[in-house]
Design a protein around this motif. Sequence first.
Motif, short mmCIF file in Angstrom:
data_model
loop_
_atom_site.label_atom_id
_atom_site.label_comp_id
_atom_site.label_asym_id
_atom_site.label_seq_id
_atom_site.Cartn_x
_atom_site.Cartn_y
_atom_site.Cartn_z
N MET A 19 51.54 23.07 32.15
CA MET A 19 50.64 23.07 33.30
C MET A 19 49.55 24.09 33.07
N THR A 20 48.35 23.79 33.56
CA THR A 20 47.21 24.67 33.35
C THR A 20 47.45 26.03 33.98
N VAL A 21 47.12 27.08 33.23
CA VAL A 21 47.27 28.45 33.72
C VAL A 21 46.03 28.81 34.52
N THR A 22 46.20 29.05 35.82
CA THR A 22 45.09 29.38 36.70
C THR A 22 45.21 30.82 37.14
N TYR A 23 44.17 31.59 36.90
CA TYR A 23 44.15 33.00 37.31
C TYR A 23 42.88 33.32 38.10
N THR A 24 42.26 32.31 38.71
CA THR A 24 40.99 32.51 39.39
C THR A 24 41.11 33.50 40.54
N ALA A 25 42.19 33.42 41.31
CA ALA A 25 42.35 34.31 42.45
C ALA A 25 42.50 35.77 42.02
N CYS A 26 42.98 36.00 40.82
CA CYS A 26 43.16 37.39 40.36
C CYS A 26 41.84 38.05 40.01
N VAL A 27 40.81 37.28 39.75
CA VAL A 27 39.52 37.84 39.36
C VAL A 27 38.44 37.45 40.36
N ALA A 28 38.84 37.24 41.63
CA ALA A 28 37.86 36.85 42.64
C ALA A 28 36.84 37.95 42.88
N ASN A 29 37.27 39.21 42.81
CA ASN A 29 36.38 40.35 43.02
C ASN A 29 36.41 41.24 41.79
N ALA A 30 35.23 41.70 41.40
CA ALA A 30 35.13 42.61 40.26
C ALA A 30 35.57 44.01 40.69
N ARG A 31 36.47 44.59 39.96
CA ARG A 31 36.95 45.94 40.27
C ARG A 31 37.24 46.67 38.97
N PHE A 32 37.62 47.93 39.10
CA PHE A 32 37.90 48.73 37.92
C PHE A 32 39.12 48.16 37.18
N GLY A 33 38.92 47.84 35.92
CA GLY A 33 40.01 47.26 35.14
C GLY A 33 40.45 45.91 35.69
N GLY A 34 39.49 45.10 36.11
CA GLY A 34 39.84 43.84 36.75
C GLY A 34 40.60 42.89 35.86
N PHE A 35 40.27 42.86 34.57
CA PHE A 35 40.95 41.96 33.64
C PHE A 35 42.23 42.56 33.06
N SER A 36 42.48 43.83 33.35
CA SER A 36 43.63 44.48 32.71
C SER A 36 44.95 43.85 33.16
N LYS A 37 45.02 43.40 34.42
CA LYS A 37 46.26 42.79 34.89
C LYS A 37 46.54 41.47 34.20
N LEU A 38 45.50 40.84 33.62
CA LEU A 38 45.70 39.58 32.92
C LEU A 38 46.31 39.79 31.54
N LEU A 39 46.23 40.99 31.02
CA LEU A 39 46.72 41.25 29.67
C LEU A 39 48.24 41.20 29.57
N LEU A 40 48.92 41.27 30.72
CA LEU A 40 50.38 41.27 30.70
C LEU A 40 50.97 39.87 30.89
N LEU A 41 50.11 38.87 31.06
CA LEU A 41 50.61 37.51 31.23
C LEU A 41 51.04 36.95 29.87
N TRP A 42 52.12 36.20 29.87
CA TRP A 42 52.62 35.64 28.63
C TRP A 42 52.28 34.15 28.48
N ARG A 43 52.49 33.39 29.54
CA ARG A 43 52.26 31.95 29.47
C ARG A 43 50.76 31.66 29.34
N GLY A 44 50.40 30.94 28.29
CA GLY A 44 49.01 30.63 28.02
C GLY A 44 48.24 31.78 27.40
N SER A 45 48.91 32.84 26.98
CA SER A 45 48.21 34.02 26.46
C SER A 45 48.01 33.90 24.95
N ILE A 46 47.18 34.79 24.44
CA ILE A 46 46.92 34.83 23.01
C ILE A 46 48.14 35.33 22.24
#
Length: 508
Positions: free
Chosen positions: A1-28
């Motif tokens: 199933m498609t990995v959707t993370y749009t709600a996690c980056v709805a607002n730009a904040r300090f280290g906004g993408f850092s929480k995405l680095l811990l995701l495993w499914r669909g990750s690099i």
Amino acid sequence: MTVTYTACVANARFGGFSKLLLLWRGSIYKLLWRELLCFLGLYMALSAAYRFVLTEEQKRYFEKLVLYCDQYASLIPVSFVLGFYVTLVVHRWWNQYLCMPLPDALMCVVVGTVHGCDERGRLYRRTLMRYAGLSAVLILRSVSTAVFKRFPTIDHVVEAGFMTREERKKFENLNSSYNKYWVPCVWFSNLAAQARREGRIRDNGALKLLLEELTVFRGKCGMLFHYDWISVPLVYTQVVTIAVYSYFLACLIGRQFLDPAQGYKDHDLDLCVPIFTLLQFFFYAGWLKVAEQLINPFGEDDDDFETNFLIDRNFQVSMLAVDEMYDDLAMLEKDLYWDAAEARAPYTAATAFLLQQPSFQGSTFDITLAREDMQFQRQDGVDAPLSDAHGDFLQRLLPVGAGMAAGGLLGRRLSLLRRKNSCVSEESTAASCACAGAPDGAAPECSCGDPLLDLGLPEPESEPHAGHEPPAPGPPAEPFTVVPMPGPRGPAPPWLPSPIGEEEESLT
């Protein structure tokens, strides 16, 4: 199933993408961890052999090989070829999603053009949308491994309810060696024509609109087939793959840490783990993995298209639209802002601050100018008003001569030309003539129908009248006769393009 993370980056904040680095499914990490471990294992094996296995003479030879590989590995244009390749693949990936056959527009046209609340009308609408869904299923099972595993044979399509047994016989009896995903679209067209003959579709315009939407739907199915058939050229994929693999094969040797005692340039530090080489492998090999995953989005990877979900959604929504929702309307009522001069929806407390923000008027509305900069400036050398500066167009074109006396031939012709330009009909001629409104016996001499309107005709000689005395000599005449202009009139029609008329319009 498609990995959707749009709600996690709805607002730009300090280290906004850092929480995405811990995701495993669909990750690099999930895509690349095997290649990364393989590269690190080979690197450590070569490092251990250099340190503990090779003799001193072999070490010197290996060190020369390391320097050679490190020097010439940069000649491989891995960034150039990989960047263009990934850009091409991502563009192709998104275009393939845009070609997914969605029935939303088609079902709205069906419910609005195929009429009838009886069972036959309902049968027409449901069958039309079932044919559209069947065409989508047939093309998706041809290009998507997930859909093919769900419907491996036509029998599974029949059992799923997309096709009847009678339709299956017609489908299989059709003698064609090519993909027959287009057959249900032909059935759709035939059924729509039959509905038109029965009056279910009330006019040819509605039938035309219905078939146009079917053509769009059919075109998307065809594009999916062509995307599956015509891949990115194999030579491009091979060049990129060879460039990445050969570069890191050279890095396995060229990035080895050498003995600092030998005094080689840039080899003053001896470490066991090449941190920055691993990061470079992570970026470049990860980039190649991105292209590998996106080049065919109809597989079963984490980020591939949810084709089975789309089949279920499209089938359910289309049947609801043309069956249960047909002719199902709520009672018409006045809306909440019926008597409001300026309708505005309310805001919650969390969004009330938006009311204080002014509406955007345009980027130039905030520009301020000094008062002296807002004054209009006349053209250089023009001091008179605009109407005086232009003057009479005819008077500026015609030469001034001694023979152009008051009441002379040229002055009379100028007057007639003005009248001709302003009179486009008998009524306008009568309105613009100087003698139109004069009382009987007091009208001046009128020359509206005078043959002198044609400048090519000679001036007839005036015959002297008996009983009239010759005019007394007086002061020298003016070069032009002052002729009263006609009253206000509308603009000249477009079928009388005349520079004289245009100049007269600008002067009046």
